[in-house]
Design a protein around this motif. Structure first.
Motif, mmCIF file in Angstrom:
data_model
loop_
_atom_site.group_PDB
_atom_site.id
_atom_site.type_symbol
_atom_site.label_atom_id
_atom_site.label_comp_id
_atom_site.label_asym_id
_atom_site.label_seq_id
_atom_site.Cartn_x
_atom_site.Cartn_y
_atom_site.Cartn_z
ATOM 1 N N VAL A 168 0.843 -1.198 0.000
ATOM 2 C CA VAL A 168 0.000 0.000 0.000
ATOM 3 C C VAL A 168 0.876 1.245 0.000
ATOM 4 O O VAL A 168 1.705 1.431 0.893
ATOM 5 N N GLY A 169 0.709 2.081 -1.007
ATOM 6 C CA GLY A 169 1.473 3.317 -1.116
ATOM 7 C C GLY A 169 2.673 3.156 -2.033
ATOM 8 O O GLY A 169 3.277 2.092 -2.108
ATOM 9 N N ARG A 170 3.020 4.255 -2.725
ATOM 10 C CA ARG A 170 4.110 4.161 -3.705
ATOM 11 C C ARG A 170 5.438 3.786 -3.047
ATOM 12 O O ARG A 170 6.240 3.059 -3.622
ATOM 13 N N HIS A 171 5.669 4.243 -1.804
ATOM 14 C CA HIS A 171 6.941 3.917 -1.150
ATOM 15 C C HIS A 171 7.031 2.427 -0.828
ATOM 16 O O HIS A 171 8.100 1.822 -0.933
ATOM 17 N N ASP A 172 5.914 1.831 -0.457
ATOM 18 C CA ASP A 172 5.876 0.393 -0.180
ATOM 19 C C ASP A 172 6.171 -0.397 -1.459
ATOM 20 O O ASP A 172 6.922 -1.379 -1.453
ATOM 21 N N ILE A 173 5.587 0.041 -2.568
ATOM 22 C CA ILE A 173 5.788 -0.641 -3.850
ATOM 23 C C ILE A 173 7.244 -0.511 -4.300
ATOM 24 O O ILE A 173 7.879 -1.489 -4.709
ATOM 25 N N ILE A 174 7.782 0.701 -4.220
ATOM 26 C CA ILE A 174 9.168 0.906 -4.609
ATOM 27 C C ILE A 174 10.100 0.082 -3.723
ATOM 28 O O ILE A 174 11.087 -0.495 -4.197
ATOM 29 N N GLY A 175 9.748 -0.031 -2.450
ATOM 30 C CA GLY A 175 10.552 -0.849 -1.538
ATOM 31 C C GLY A 175 10.627 -2.293 -1.979
ATOM 32 O O GLY A 175 11.660 -2.954 -1.815
ATOM 33 N N LEU A 176 9.531 -2.812 -2.549
ATOM 34 C CA LEU A 176 9.555 -4.185 -3.046
ATOM 35 C C LEU A 176 10.603 -4.340 -4.147
ATOM 36 O O LEU A 176 11.410 -5.276 -4.127
ATOM 37 N N PHE A 177 10.611 -3.423 -5.112
ATOM 38 C CA PHE A 177 11.547 -3.535 -6.222
ATOM 39 C C PHE A 177 12.986 -3.278 -5.773
ATOM 40 O O PHE A 177 13.926 -3.903 -6.292
ATOM 41 N N GLU A 178 13.153 -2.400 -4.808
ATOM 42 C CA GLU A 178 14.491 -2.201 -4.242
ATOM 43 C C GLU A 178 14.980 -3.478 -3.580
ATOM 44 O O GLU A 178 16.150 -3.860 -3.718
ATOM 45 N N GLY A 179 14.072 -4.153 -2.856
ATOM 46 C CA GLY A 179 14.449 -5.395 -2.196
ATOM 47 C C GLY A 179 14.797 -6.496 -3.184
ATOM 48 O O GLY A 179 15.746 -7.266 -2.979
ATOM 49 N N ILE A 180 14.020 -6.580 -4.281
ATOM 50 C CA ILE A 180 14.306 -7.589 -5.314
ATOM 51 C C ILE A 180 15.691 -7.357 -5.892
ATOM 52 O O ILE A 180 16.493 -8.291 -6.041
ATOM 53 N N ARG A 181 16.012 -6.101 -6.204
ATOM 54 C CA ARG A 181 17.311 -5.804 -6.803
ATOM 55 C C ARG A 181 18.437 -6.061 -5.802
ATOM 56 O O ARG A 181 19.501 -6.582 -6.162
#
Length: 286
Positions: free
Chosen positions: A214-227
């Motif tokens: 929920v929220g753009r920061h949460d979503i971006i955090g997912l992709f940061e974690g994947i990378r």
């Protein structure tokens, strides 16, 4: 079998398939339900006065039975559950109305009981009279009207409220994919509404978030974690397709395909992302 009876069934097959997909949220299960309806048709066709009504009735009841059997399985599902994606080429005219197969709409239908779901779809989506619906379900017309009213209360806000034209939606989907692949998180943030959500369905078979982001920061955090953990897949590719009625993405990744469906907010940015990673729900893609 009499060719006329085969033709009568085939004339209804597209409608039956559309009904079964909305009932079950699964392309493969919808095909199975329609095939079961065919088997019943082969045994009863010679005694049927109204083939269209009989086949809708048979398919609806078969879907209700499947939903009831699947209740425990869906309650034990690992992580968020999403419907099996409906994929169409962008180059062809859409077969389905986007508002009737959007992921948000199908998720809202999941909140209904099997009977409520059947009543709502037959009456509000497939335009059957209450008397016809009552006959299909073996209920009184008054009971059917009550079920319909209750169902509408659950799904009235689920149809997409905002839309962008198809070319803009395609641009947004492709820009989202490029921004994530290039780790351009500033660009990614600009594509998302502040309160955007992301739902990923891996079914416990492929890595996926086990909660709704929920929220753009949460979503971006997912992709940061994947990378950070593994790096974004460099060997993958993607293509623009129509996913559940709207422009989305089909990703070809080293560990298998993935689809992404998008919905848009009032300002035209991406408000919801639905990522399907469960291989069992992607088997029909080929």
């Amino acid at each position: 079998m009499d060719p006329a009876l085969v033709n009568a069934f085939e004339a209804q097959r597209p409608r039956l398939r559309r009904l079964a997909y909305r009932m079950l949220g699964s392309v493969s299960e919808a095909e199975d339900a329609v095939q079961d309806a065919w088997l019943r048709w082969t045994r009863a066709a010679g005694k049927v006065d109204d083939p269209a009504a009989w086949l809708v009735r048979a398919t609806t009841r078969l879907c209700i039975d499947r939903l009831r059997r699947a209740k425990a399985e869906r309650e034990a599902y690992r992580g968020p559950w999403l419907p099996e994606p409906l994929i169409e080429p962008l180059t062809e005219d859409p077969v389905e109305k986007a508002e009737e197969v959007s992921v948000a709409f199908l998720l809202a239908l999941e909140r209904l009981s099997p009977l409520e779901r059947a009543v709502f779809l037959l009456h509000d989506v497939f335009d059957q009279e209450y008397a016809q619906v009552a006959e299909t379900l073996g209920r009184s017309e008054a009971a059917v009207r009550q079920l319909a009213s209750r169902a509408r209360g659950h799904v009235q806000d689920a149809r997409p409220r905002f839309s962008v034209d198809e070319s803009r939606a395609k641009e947004l989907a492709e820009a989202f994919m490029i921004a994530t692949a290039e780790a351009d998180y500033g660009r990614l943030a600009s594509l998302l509404t502040e309160d955007a959500i992301m739902v990923t369905d891996g079914g416990g078979k492929r890595p996926a978030a086990l909660r709704v982001l929920v929220g753009r920061h949460d979503i971006i955090g997912l992709f940061e974690g994947i990378r950070w953990r593994a790096g974004f897949p460099k060997q993958g590719s993607f293509e623009a397709v129509r996913v559940n009625g709207a422009p989305g993405l089909l990703l070809h990744l080293p560990d298998g395909p993935e689809t992404m469906a998008f919905e848009h907010g009032e300002d035209g940015r991406i408000a919801a992302i639905y990522a399907m990673r469960n291989p069992e729900k992607l088997a029909h893609i080929g």
